[in-house]
Write a protein that holds these residues in place. Structure first.
Motif, PDB file in Angstrom:
ATOM      1  N   UNK A  38      -5.745  -2.682   7.569  1.00 31.67           N
ATOM      2  CA  UNK A  38      -6.346  -2.404   6.260  1.00 31.67           C
ATOM      3  C   UNK A  38      -5.947  -3.432   5.209  1.00 31.67           C
ATOM      4  N   UNK A  39      -4.741  -3.982   5.332  1.00 32.14           N
ATOM      5  CA  UNK A  39      -4.221  -4.921   4.340  1.00 32.14           C
ATOM      6  C   UNK A  39      -4.283  -6.346   4.888  1.00 32.14           C
ATOM      7  N   UNK A  40      -4.481  -7.288   3.997  1.00 29.06           N
ATOM      8  CA  UNK A  40      -4.401  -8.694   4.394  1.00 29.06           C
ATOM      9  C   UNK A  40      -2.934  -9.049   4.614  1.00 29.06           C
ATOM     10  N   UNK A  41      -2.695 -10.208   5.232  1.00 30.26           N
ATOM     11  CA  UNK A  41      -1.314 -10.617   5.477  1.00 30.26           C
ATOM     12  C   UNK A  41      -0.562 -10.845   4.166  1.00 30.26           C
ATOM     13  N   UNK A  42      -1.249 -11.317   3.135  1.00 32.44           N
ATOM     14  CA  UNK A  42      -0.579 -11.528   1.838  1.00 32.44           C
ATOM     15  C   UNK A  42      -0.253 -10.201   1.175  1.00 32.44           C
ATOM     16  N   UNK A  43      -1.136  -9.192   1.337  1.00 29.96           N
ATOM     17  CA  UNK A  43      -0.853  -7.861   0.794  1.00 29.96           C
ATOM     18  C   UNK A  43       0.290  -7.197   1.554  1.00 29.96           C
ATOM     19  N   UNK A  48       6.388  -6.102   2.131  1.00 30.73           N
ATOM     20  CA  UNK A  48       7.600  -6.566   2.816  1.00 30.73           C
ATOM     21  C   UNK A  48       8.606  -7.131   1.830  1.00 30.73           C
ATOM     22  N   UNK A  49       8.126  -7.976   0.906  1.00 29.36           N
ATOM     23  CA  UNK A  49       9.014  -8.588  -0.075  1.00 29.36           C
ATOM     24  C   UNK A  49       9.606  -7.539  -1.012  1.00 29.36           C
ATOM     25  N   UNK A  50       8.782  -6.566  -1.409  1.00 23.47           N
ATOM     26  CA  UNK A  50       9.288  -5.490  -2.269  1.00 23.47           C
ATOM     27  C   UNK A  50      10.402  -4.727  -1.559  1.00 23.47           C
ATOM     28  N   UNK A  51      10.173  -4.393  -0.297  1.00 27.02           N
ATOM     29  CA  UNK A  51      11.201  -3.666   0.454  1.00 27.02           C
ATOM     30  C   UNK A  51      12.494  -4.447   0.559  1.00 27.02           C
ATOM     31  N   UNK A  52      12.379  -5.765   0.685  1.00 26.16           N
ATOM     32  CA  UNK A  52      13.569  -6.605   0.784  1.00 26.16           C
ATOM     33  C   UNK A  52      14.355  -6.598  -0.523  1.00 26.16           C
ATOM     34  N   UNK A  53      13.654  -6.794  -1.641  1.00 25.82           N
ATOM     35  CA  UNK A  53      14.329  -6.789  -2.944  1.00 25.82           C
ATOM     36  C   UNK A  53      14.866  -5.404  -3.285  1.00 25.82           C
ATOM     37  N   UNK A  54      14.135  -4.386  -2.898  1.00 26.37           N
ATOM     38  CA  UNK A  54      14.594  -3.017  -3.157  1.00 26.37           C
ATOM     39  C   UNK A  54      15.931  -2.772  -2.469  1.00 26.37           C
ATOM     40  N   UNK A  55      16.082  -3.262  -1.234  1.00 23.36           N
ATOM     41  CA  UNK A  55      17.321  -3.076  -0.481  1.00 23.36           C
ATOM     42  C   UNK A  55      18.498  -3.750  -1.183  1.00 23.36           C
ATOM     43  N   UNK A 114      11.112 -13.170  -7.628  1.00 21.74           N
ATOM     44  CA  UNK A 114      10.770 -12.291  -6.500  1.00 21.74           C
ATOM     45  C   UNK A 114       9.406 -12.585  -5.879  1.00 21.74           C
ATOM     46  N   UNK A 115       8.538 -13.320  -6.593  1.00 19.10           N
ATOM     47  CA  UNK A 115       7.158 -13.557  -6.143  1.00 19.10           C
ATOM     48  C   UNK A 115       6.389 -12.249  -6.033  1.00 19.10           C
ATOM     49  N   UNK A 116       6.749 -11.275  -6.873  1.00 21.12           N
ATOM     50  CA  UNK A 116       6.091  -9.973  -6.892  1.00 21.12           C
ATOM     51  C   UNK A 116       5.375  -9.754  -8.224  1.00 21.12           C
ATOM     52  N   UNK A 117       4.283  -8.978  -8.234  1.00 20.39           N
ATOM     53  CA  UNK A 117       3.596  -8.655  -9.492  1.00 20.39           C
ATOM     54  C   UNK A 117       4.483  -7.814 -10.407  1.00 20.39           C
ATOM     55  N   UNK A 118       4.207  -7.881 -11.714  1.00 17.97           N
ATOM     56  CA  UNK A 118       4.993  -7.115 -12.684  1.00 17.97           C
ATOM     57  C   UNK A 118       4.926  -5.616 -12.430  1.00 17.97           C
ATOM     58  N   UNK A 119       3.779  -5.152 -11.960  1.00 19.14           N
ATOM     59  CA  UNK A 119       3.606  -3.705 -11.765  1.00 19.14           C
ATOM     60  C   UNK A 119       4.602  -3.124 -10.772  1.00 19.14           C
ATOM     61  N   UNK A 246       8.883 -15.875   1.653  1.00 20.40           N
ATOM     62  CA  UNK A 246       7.913 -15.571   0.596  1.00 20.40           C
ATOM     63  C   UNK A 246       7.912 -16.654  -0.476  1.00 20.40           C
ATOM     64  N   UNK A 247       9.097 -17.147  -0.823  1.00 22.43           N
ATOM     65  CA  UNK A 247       9.196 -18.159  -1.878  1.00 22.43           C
ATOM     66  C   UNK A 247       8.811 -19.557  -1.390  1.00 22.43           C
ATOM     67  N   UNK A 248       9.132 -19.880  -0.146  1.00 23.73           N
ATOM     68  CA  UNK A 248       8.902 -21.237   0.365  1.00 23.73           C
ATOM     69  C   UNK A 248       7.523 -21.373   1.018  1.00 23.73           C
ATOM     70  N   UNK A 249       7.159 -20.368   1.837  1.00 18.83           N
ATOM     71  CA  UNK A 249       5.922 -20.465   2.622  1.00 18.83           C
ATOM     72  C   UNK A 249       4.772 -19.635   2.055  1.00 18.83           C
ATOM     73  N   UNK A 250       5.081 -18.638   1.223  1.00 24.49           N
ATOM     74  CA  UNK A 250       4.028 -17.799   0.657  1.00 24.49           C
ATOM     75  C   UNK A 250       4.045 -16.385   1.217  1.00 24.49           C
ATOM     76  N   UNK A 251       3.317 -15.485   0.540  1.00 22.11           N
ATOM     77  CA  UNK A 251       3.315 -14.067   0.921  1.00 22.11           C
ATOM     78  C   UNK A 251       2.654 -13.828   2.275  1.00 22.11           C
ATOM     79  N   UNK A 252       1.688 -14.669   2.662  1.00 22.47           N
ATOM     80  CA  UNK A 252       1.007 -14.463   3.941  1.00 22.47           C
ATOM     81  C   UNK A 252       1.979 -14.621   5.114  1.00 22.47           C
ATOM     82  N   UNK A 253       2.739 -15.713   5.111  1.00 21.89           N
ATOM     83  CA  UNK A 253       3.739 -15.913   6.168  1.00 21.89           C
ATOM     84  C   UNK A 253       4.830 -14.846   6.100  1.00 21.89           C
TER      85      UNK A 253
END
Length: 472
Positions: A38-43, A48-55, A114-119, A246-253
């Motif tokens: 249902x989600x694209x690789x970037x979504x 994934x990135x949110x879960x990492x920062x949350x931890x 974080x490369x995450x949206x403000x929301x 996420x920071x070096x290669x992008x959200x898709x990778x």
């Protein structure tokens, strides 16, 4: 009449915790193929990135109050447990408010770092504020062996959050909603969990009727700090690769790597179940100086988990095709080093158990800091040069460093040899090489599936013995 062993309350609780963990993680495992389609690789990368920062952030701003001091507090404040929970909850709430103020001031920095949206910031704030209530409630009920409550709340919250978030993403996509589906998944997934947490928050404050006690605050912070640092370092070791990708290669990778990494972590469900059955018995045997019994059980457990990890690598192509879509197929070859890392976690967990028994939390913290430091430096060098796949191998090397450091410290802490380190090293090497070289059989399906059946049969028998505490 055949004699039947009477199962104690603690044994019932252990089995209930294992089953709750297996069911909860199983639901998350089942939803992976839904979200990857249902989600694209970037979504997926955003989740994934949110879960990492949350931890990472939760390890700091929750102050380690559950992992560090809670069980000891249940003994120290036996007649004032409700009050201690209330005071601890308010302490963590003050910490989360500090985080909120910092994030309001540095919102733009949040996006940059974080490369995450403000929301997603507001989901993080609510998580920091409410999740400690759930953690305190679970810890208290575990300590008092109220396993039925833990089982039902754990399973219900996981099932509902997964089901509701999947429905929200599905209908948003079908209606062509102009929203990022990764953010929608996060909002609904955590929104359901927040409902449970709010109820726990109210219950704890209503029973405790206290928000400040100087003695309890000093007690909690003093005991929690060393393990908070260890928890932070361990979390950095576990997730720095995903954040740097996420920071070096992008959200898709990051989405591809993070999804495959999450699949590999499912093997830890089995290990956590095994370890939870081992630890109480292990501590009792150490207390009685019954080293031989402990040693034989440990060898058996490591052998079981090495087979589980090798089976997972042998089935990696089928697992990837079943749980993901075409964009993820090329990532099948990062699964061997990831599963090897998960296998080696059993070895450093065993050494960690020995150190915890002696209350050597500073030693554990030091070993984790060494491994995490190497992981960050290696990721920074190699991800830039060779891409995100190298992160799997830096994770493996970091895990080896952690296992070796804790093994050396365990040997120094114990005057007598309670475990044969040479045998552990051999088992570690065999299990790791088995994972790394299993892909050589990917073209020989009959041989591969035959090995899976043989290893699987052995694992089922041994795991059954472990869970019901009936080692031969």
């Amino acid at each position: 009449m055949r004699h039947q062993k009477r199962i104690s309350l603690s044994e019932k609780a252990s089995v209930a915790y294992v089953m709750a963990n297996l069911l909860s993680k199983g639901v998350n495992f089942i939803t992976i193929p839904i979200f990857t389609r249902l989600l694209s690789t970037s979504e997926m990368g955003i989740t994934t990135t949110f879960g990492s920062w949350q931890t990472i952030i939760y390890a700091v701003f929750s102050l380690g109050l559950v992992s560090g001091s809670f069980n000891i507090a249940m003994v120290t404040y036996e007649n004032r447990r409700d009050k201690y929970m209330s005071v601890s909850l308010m302490l963590s709430s003050v910490s989360s408010i500090i985080f909120l103020v910092l994030m309001i001031i540095f919102q733009n920095r949040w996006v940059t770092i974080t490369s995450l949206p403000k929301s997603t910031l507001w989901v993080m704030v609510l998580y920091l504020f409410l999740q400690p209530a759930m953690d305190f409630w679970f810890a208290r009920n575990r300590y008092e062996n109220r396993y039925k409550s833990i089982f039902w709340v754990s399973v219900m919250s996981t099932v509902l959050s997964s089901f509701v978030s999947a429905l929200a993403v599905f209908f948003s996509r079908r209606n062509n909603a102009d929203f990022n589906l990764g953010i929608i998944k996060l909002a609904w997934q955590y929104g359901v969990l927040f409902v449970f947490a709010i109820i726990m928050y109210i219950i704890i404050l209503a029973k405790g009727k206290c928000v400040w006690d100087r003695e309890m605050v000093c007690f909690a912070l003093t005991l929690s700090f060393p393990l908070m640092v260890h928890s932070l370092a361990k979390n950095i070791l576990d997730i720095s690769d995903r954040l740097m990708i996420a920071n070096i290669c992008g959200q898709s990778d990051a989405g591809i790597y993070g999804t495959v990494y999450t699949i590999s972590l499912m093997a830890l469900v089995i290990w956590n179940a095994i370890n939870s059955a081992l630890v109480p018995d292990m501590f009792e045997n150490l207390k009685k100086n019954s080293f031989e019994d402990v040693e034989q059980k440990i060898y058996k457990l490591i052998k079981v988990f090495s087979m589980v990890s090798i089976i997972a690598v042998l089935l990696a192509p089928e697992i990837i095709h079943l749980l993901t879509s075409e964009e993820y197929y090329s990532a099948v070859f990062i699964m061997p080093p990831l599963f090897a890392s998960v296998f080696l976690s059993s070895i450093y967990n065993i050494y960690g158990n020995f150190l915890l028994y002696k209350e050597k939390t500073v030693n554990i913290m030091f070993a984790t800091l060494c491994a995490a430091s190497f992981n960050i430096i290696a990721n920074y060098i190699f991800i830039k040069s060779f891409g995100y796949t190298t992160a799997a191998y830096t994770t493996l090397i970091s895990t080896i460093i952690l296992a070796v450091c804790q093994g050396i410290m365990q040997k120094k802490v114990y005057d007598l040899q309670v475990i044969n380190h040479h045998k552990i090293i051999v088992m570690g090497i065999v299990g790791t090489l088995g994972c790394i070289f299993a892909p050589a059989l990917y073209r020989f399906n009959y041989i591969r599936f035959f090995l899976v059946v043989i290893l699987g049969y052995k694992c089922i028998n041994e795991i059954r013995k472990v869970l019901f505490n009936s080692f031969g």
